[in-house]
Design a protein around this motif. Structure first.
Motif, short mmCIF file in Angstrom:
data_model
loop_
_atom_site.label_atom_id
_atom_site.label_comp_id
_atom_site.label_asym_id
_atom_site.label_seq_id
_atom_site.Cartn_x
_atom_site.Cartn_y
_atom_site.Cartn_z
N ALA A 474 -67.29 -1.79 45.68
CA ALA A 474 -68.54 -1.41 46.36
C ALA A 474 -68.27 -1.04 47.82
CB ALA A 474 -69.55 -2.55 46.27
N ALA A 475 -67.43 -1.83 48.49
CA ALA A 475 -67.13 -1.53 49.89
C ALA A 475 -66.40 -0.21 50.03
CB ALA A 475 -66.30 -2.67 50.49
N TYR A 476 -65.44 0.04 49.16
CA TYR A 476 -64.69 1.29 49.23
C TYR A 476 -65.60 2.49 48.95
CZ TYR A 476 -60.84 4.59 48.73
OH TYR A 476 -59.99 5.66 48.91
N GLN A 477 -66.55 2.31 48.04
CA GLN A 477 -67.45 3.41 47.70
C GLN A 477 -68.30 3.81 48.91
OE1 GLN A 477 -67.45 5.21 44.87
NE2 GLN A 477 -68.90 6.55 45.93
N ARG A 478 -68.66 2.86 49.77
CA ARG A 478 -69.42 3.21 50.96
C ARG A 478 -68.62 4.15 51.86
NH1 ARG A 478 -71.27 -2.22 50.27
NH2 ARG A 478 -69.65 -3.10 51.62
N PRO A 487 -61.98 9.53 46.73
CA PRO A 487 -62.20 8.66 45.58
C PRO A 487 -60.89 8.10 45.03
CG PRO A 487 -63.51 10.65 45.38
CD PRO A 487 -62.58 10.87 46.54
N SER A 488 -60.96 6.87 44.52
CA SER A 488 -59.79 6.28 43.89
C SER A 488 -59.58 6.90 42.51
CB SER A 488 -59.96 4.76 43.77
OG SER A 488 -61.03 4.46 42.89
N GLY A 489 -58.40 6.71 41.99
CA GLY A 489 -58.07 7.23 40.66
C GLY A 489 -56.58 7.15 40.45
N CYS A 507 -58.77 1.72 36.09
CA CYS A 507 -59.09 1.67 37.52
C CYS A 507 -60.45 1.00 37.68
CB CYS A 507 -59.12 3.07 38.12
SG CYS A 507 -57.54 3.95 38.05
N THR A 508 -60.55 0.07 38.61
CA THR A 508 -61.78 -0.72 38.72
C THR A 508 -63.01 0.12 39.04
OG1 THR A 508 -61.08 -1.25 40.97
CG2 THR A 508 -60.67 -2.91 39.28
N ALA A 509 -62.85 1.20 39.79
CA ALA A 509 -64.01 2.02 40.15
C ALA A 509 -64.59 2.74 38.94
CB ALA A 509 -63.63 3.02 41.23
N ALA A 510 -63.84 2.81 37.85
CA ALA A 510 -64.33 3.50 36.65
C ALA A 510 -65.34 2.66 35.88
CB ALA A 510 -63.14 3.85 35.74
N ASP A 511 -65.48 1.39 36.21
CA ASP A 511 -66.38 0.48 35.49
C ASP A 511 -67.51 0.04 36.42
OD1 ASP A 511 -67.66 -1.49 34.06
OD2 ASP A 511 -65.83 -2.55 33.47
N PRO A 512 -68.75 0.48 36.18
CA PRO A 512 -69.87 0.10 37.06
C PRO A 512 -70.07 -1.40 37.18
CG PRO A 512 -70.51 1.87 35.56
CD PRO A 512 -69.17 1.38 35.09
N ALA A 513 -69.59 -2.17 36.21
CA ALA A 513 -69.78 -3.62 36.25
C ALA A 513 -68.81 -4.31 37.20
CB ALA A 513 -69.63 -4.20 34.85
N LYS A 514 -67.87 -3.56 37.77
CA LYS A 514 -66.82 -4.17 38.60
C LYS A 514 -67.01 -3.89 40.09
CE LYS A 514 -63.29 -4.36 34.99
NZ LYS A 514 -61.92 -3.97 34.56
N ALA A 515 -68.25 -3.80 40.53
CA ALA A 515 -68.51 -3.48 41.94
C ALA A 515 -67.91 -4.52 42.89
CB ALA A 515 -70.01 -3.37 42.19
N GLN A 516 -67.83 -5.78 42.44
CA GLN A 516 -67.30 -6.84 43.30
C GLN A 516 -65.85 -7.20 42.95
OE1 GLN A 516 -68.84 -7.80 46.07
NE2 GLN A 516 -70.33 -6.25 45.43
N HIS A 517 -65.23 -6.40 42.10
CA HIS A 517 -63.80 -6.54 41.85
C HIS A 517 -63.04 -5.81 42.95
CE1 HIS A 517 -63.65 -7.85 37.42
NE2 HIS A 517 -64.91 -8.00 37.82
N PRO A 518 -61.76 -6.11 43.13
CA PRO A 518 -61.00 -5.37 44.14
C PRO A 518 -60.83 -3.91 43.74
CG PRO A 518 -59.54 -6.75 42.84
CD PRO A 518 -60.94 -7.13 42.45
N LYS A 583 -56.38 -10.96 32.01
CA LYS A 583 -56.63 -9.81 31.14
C LYS A 583 -57.28 -8.66 31.89
CE LYS A 583 -57.09 -12.59 26.92
NZ LYS A 583 -56.62 -13.84 27.54
N GLY A 584 -57.22 -8.73 33.19
CA GLY A 584 -57.79 -7.70 34.05
C GLY A 584 -58.15 -8.31 35.38
N THR A 585 -58.62 -7.49 36.32
CA THR A 585 -59.03 -8.02 37.61
C THR A 585 -60.26 -8.91 37.45
OG1 THR A 585 -60.39 -6.07 38.01
CG2 THR A 585 -58.13 -6.02 38.87
N GLN A 586 -60.47 -9.75 38.44
CA GLN A 586 -61.67 -10.60 38.50
C GLN A 586 -62.38 -10.32 39.82
OE1 GLN A 586 -62.51 -12.76 35.81
NE2 GLN A 586 -60.87 -11.52 34.90
N GLU A 587 -63.61 -10.79 39.95
CA GLU A 587 -64.31 -10.63 41.21
C GLU A 587 -63.49 -11.25 42.33
OE1 GLU A 587 -68.33 -11.89 41.33
OE2 GLU A 587 -69.01 -10.43 39.83
N VAL A 588 -63.52 -10.63 43.50
CA VAL A 588 -62.71 -11.14 44.60
C VAL A 588 -63.15 -12.55 44.96
CG1 VAL A 588 -62.30 -8.83 45.55
CG2 VAL A 588 -64.25 -10.16 46.37
#
Length: 677
Positions: A474-478, A487-489, A507-518, A583-588
């Motif tokens: 979310a922070a990077y998207q701002r 954009p990341s990718g 990539c975490t930005a590809a998943d809308p549910a991961k806004a608070q993931h790194p 099994k993947g990133t977690q919220e920071v």
């Protein structure tokens, strides 16, 4: 009169794919042609460098390698910042006139260099600009330089001719030109045989904007602080319409740049400026490099804070007039400048002594930007500066009085008994950062891999603040939404189309549910661009390790025991029982038991973290060091801290991973730092 074509390239094709149509500019180091990319059917700019024809074949080959490396660097930086002209290609060819010609292919920009704009305004009788307007005009260049400075990369030839005014999307902006040219020309000047044959010498900087360390090595090495000096000179010139350093020869300019009694200033150039702004420029133009701001971002943050204080004083004045908006007639007259003893001037530079009670040059207070509380406050300061521009335009001649208003009382230093100034209390770090004090520690590990040995003593002389967690999606998207980040990718020199298709969805930005993931899938330059956007920088490798393990030599941020499920998000053996972790990133900040001695979270696992350094496998063999940083000029950078898809052994605080600086992978992220003082 049309520029000359010393190479005879006009009308010819260079590199087999660029038709050079006409010369559009010529300087001391090169000739710029308007060209046409035959494959893409697009205009390009081609800069052909003027060099010595007597260079030996081996020297030509060495220079071409340097130019290629700098071209790659420019390409990386321009991907991360729209404020840096984009590099498309580099090469060398023999011209129609028979001269060996190294060249750079750059994006074509419609517009004009800033020095042309200043000259045109001067011809119309109005070269000077309101101070707030000058600061706003140069801000894109300062932000672009901060992206480079965050990676330890300096320009070394900042001047109006290398700042290009152009329109991007209907918005007037500046782009920085000629990154890397000063460096390769400086390297060329060491090829003494060719110099001796011609009796000539190359000066890899422009003397009217030269910092003391460029005139003489006794002042120290060049670096980002060199650009800080030049950028301050350019600001004075943009605001006043006249050069800040004046002299008829190199000797006079050397004296002007290095004499502590004769410092360039806005007031000395005839510009009305608040004392707070003058104090910022005194620090930026300090003779000793160590006394200046370290980066362009620190300088510009300090300027914005000083201007915001002036805006606040106007608001207070408006409140005091029974709700009536201030008018030029209602504004108080400017405070007279403190009297100074008359001193001789040289070349138009005013020798101005500091006002009574002011600290002498070299002992100025820390930059106001160093106390800025994160991105929200920076945005507020920017809005204040924009308001200052609008108010200046509305007030017309009264703007002089507006900028002379005193800062509000709560911005003034507290007074102790006897009239002495009490030392200011140290500002705490923002809530999303942790404070790491200056100190000494053992960097590396005798038990680690080859790149971690030998352990050696490192001293960090300045306290710094570090993000408590990794930067989120979310922070990077701002930053992306603001047009300051790309954009990341999944990408990189070794990333195939199949890789992007198969693994890009991770990539975490590809998943809308991961806004608070790194944020992941970012390269080093993208990470540096975000940090610059929020007024910070990437930590150096030494800062990162010190913050991760402290001074007691622990293996992991939390101690010496291997990471349990609550310590770190790392890859786990099957059946270990950590649920979704691994099994993947977690919220920071999810791994709360893994806090470092300074209180930072996720310094082991979740995503790898970019640091500012380049990769040097022999860096640790150099023994004890103070504030070390490897310039990020090679193809490899450094990742720290391990990640969700790597084993727990890579999460040790001393583990180092060399990685392509241009690559963004499913586990590459970052956090930011800033100097505390």
């Amino acid at each position: 009169m049309a520029p000359s074509d010393p190479f005879g390239w006009a009308g010819a094709t260079i590199g087999g794919k660029y038709r050079l149509d006409a010369v559009v500019g010529e300087g001391g180091f090169g000739v710029v042609y308007r060209g046409h990319h035959l494959g893409f059917d697009e205009p390009v700019a081609v800069k052909c460098l003027k060099l010595l024809g007597s260079l030996a074949p081996a020297e030509r080959e060495a220079f071409q390698r340097m130019l290629l490396n700098e071209g790659r660097l420019l390409h990386r930086l321009s991907r991360a910042s729209a404020g840096i002209v984009q590099a498309l290609d580099t090469g060398a060819a023999v011209s129609p006139s028979g001269e060996w010609t190294p060249y750079l292919v750059l994006e074509w920009l419609d517009g004009a260099p800033l020095d042309h704009d200043i000259a045109a305004r001067r011809a119309r009788g109005g070269a000077a600009r309101p101070l707030a307007e000058a600061i706003a005009l140069l801000a894109p260049a300062a932000h672009a330089l901060e992206v480079a400075h965050a990676q330890g990369v300096a320009h070394r030839d900042i001047k109006p001719a290398n700042l290009f005014l152009t329109d991007i999307g209907g918005r007037r902006t500046l782009k920085v030109l000629d990154f890397g040219i000063a460096k390769v020309l400086g390297e060329l000047s060491s090829m003494t045989q060719a110099m001796a044959e011609t009796g000539s010498a190359l000066r890899a900087f422009t003397v009217h904007y030269g910092a003391p360390e460029q005139f003489h090595q006794r002042f120290g090495a060049t670096g980002p602080w060199t650009d800080v000096f030049a950028l301050a000179l350019v600001l004075i010139e943009v605001a006043s319409g006249s050069r800040a350093l004046l002299g008829s020869d190199v000797t006079q300019l050397y004296i002007a740049a290095t004499d502590p009694a004769f410092r360039p200033s806005l007031r000395g150039a005839g510009v009305s400026a608040p004392e707070a702004v003058e104090a910022v420029l005194r620090r930026a133009l300090a003779v000793e490099p160590r006394e200046r701001y370290r980066t362009a971002g620190e300088l510009w943050g300090a300027l914005e804070a000083a201007m915001a204080a002036a805006v606040a004083s106007v608001a207070l004045a408006a409140d005091a007039t029974a709700g009536a908006p201030p008018t030029p007639a209602a504004l108080p007259p400017p405070e007279p400048a403190p009297p100074v003893a008359p001193l001789t001037t040289m070349g138009g530079i005013t020798a101005s002594a500091p006002p009574p009670g002011a600290p002498p040059p070299g002992s100025l207070p820390a930059a106001p930007a160093a106390a800025a509380a994160g991105a929200a406050r920076r945005r507020g300061l920017l809005l204040a500066v924009v308001s200052a521009v609008a108010l200046a335009a509305a007030l017309g001649a009264g703007a002089v009085a507006f900028f002379q208003l005193r800062a509000p009382d709560d911005a003034l230093p507290a007074r102790a008994g006897g009239g002495l100034t009490a030392p200011p209390a140290e500002a705490p770090p923002p809530r999303d950062m942790v404070r790491v004090p200056a100190g000494r520690f053992s960097m590396g590990s005798a038990k680690g891999g080859k790149s971690e040995r030998p352990p050696h003593e490192v001293t960090l002389t300045r306290a710094f603040d570090l993000d408590r967690t990794e930067v989120t999606v979310a922070a990077y998207q701002r930053c992306v939404d603001a047009g300051r980040c790309t954009p990341s990718g999944l990408h990189g020199p070794r990333a195939s189309d199949a890789d992007v298709e198969q693994r890009g969805a991770l990539c975490t930005a590809a998943d809308p549910a991961k806004a608070q993931h790194p944020i992941s899938c970012v390269d080093q330059a993208q990470a540096a661009a975000y940090c610059a956007f929020v007024g910070k920088r990437l930590p150096t490798e030494a800062e990162w390790e010190y913050a991760a393990r402290g001074a007691d030599g622990r293996e992991y941020p939390w101690g010496n025991e291997p990471p349990g499920c609550a310590h770190a998000v790392v890859s786990r053996p099957a059946g270990q029982g950590c649920g979704a972790i691994g099994k993947g990133t977690q919220e920071v900040g999810s791994a709360t038991a893994g806090a470092s001695p300074s209180g930072a979270l996720d310094m082991a696992g979740n995503v790898w973290e970019w640091v500012a350094d380049g990769w040097d496998p022999g860096a640790y063999a150099k023994g004890a060091q103070t504030d070390p940083q490897v310039p990020a000029t090679g193809s490899k950078g450094v990742l720290r801290g391990g990640s969700w898809d790597f084993s727990a052994s890579t999460a040790k605080s001393t583990f180092r991973l060399a990685f392509d600086r241009e690559a963004g992978d499913v586990s590459t992220g970052f956090r930011c730092a800033r100097t505390a003082d």
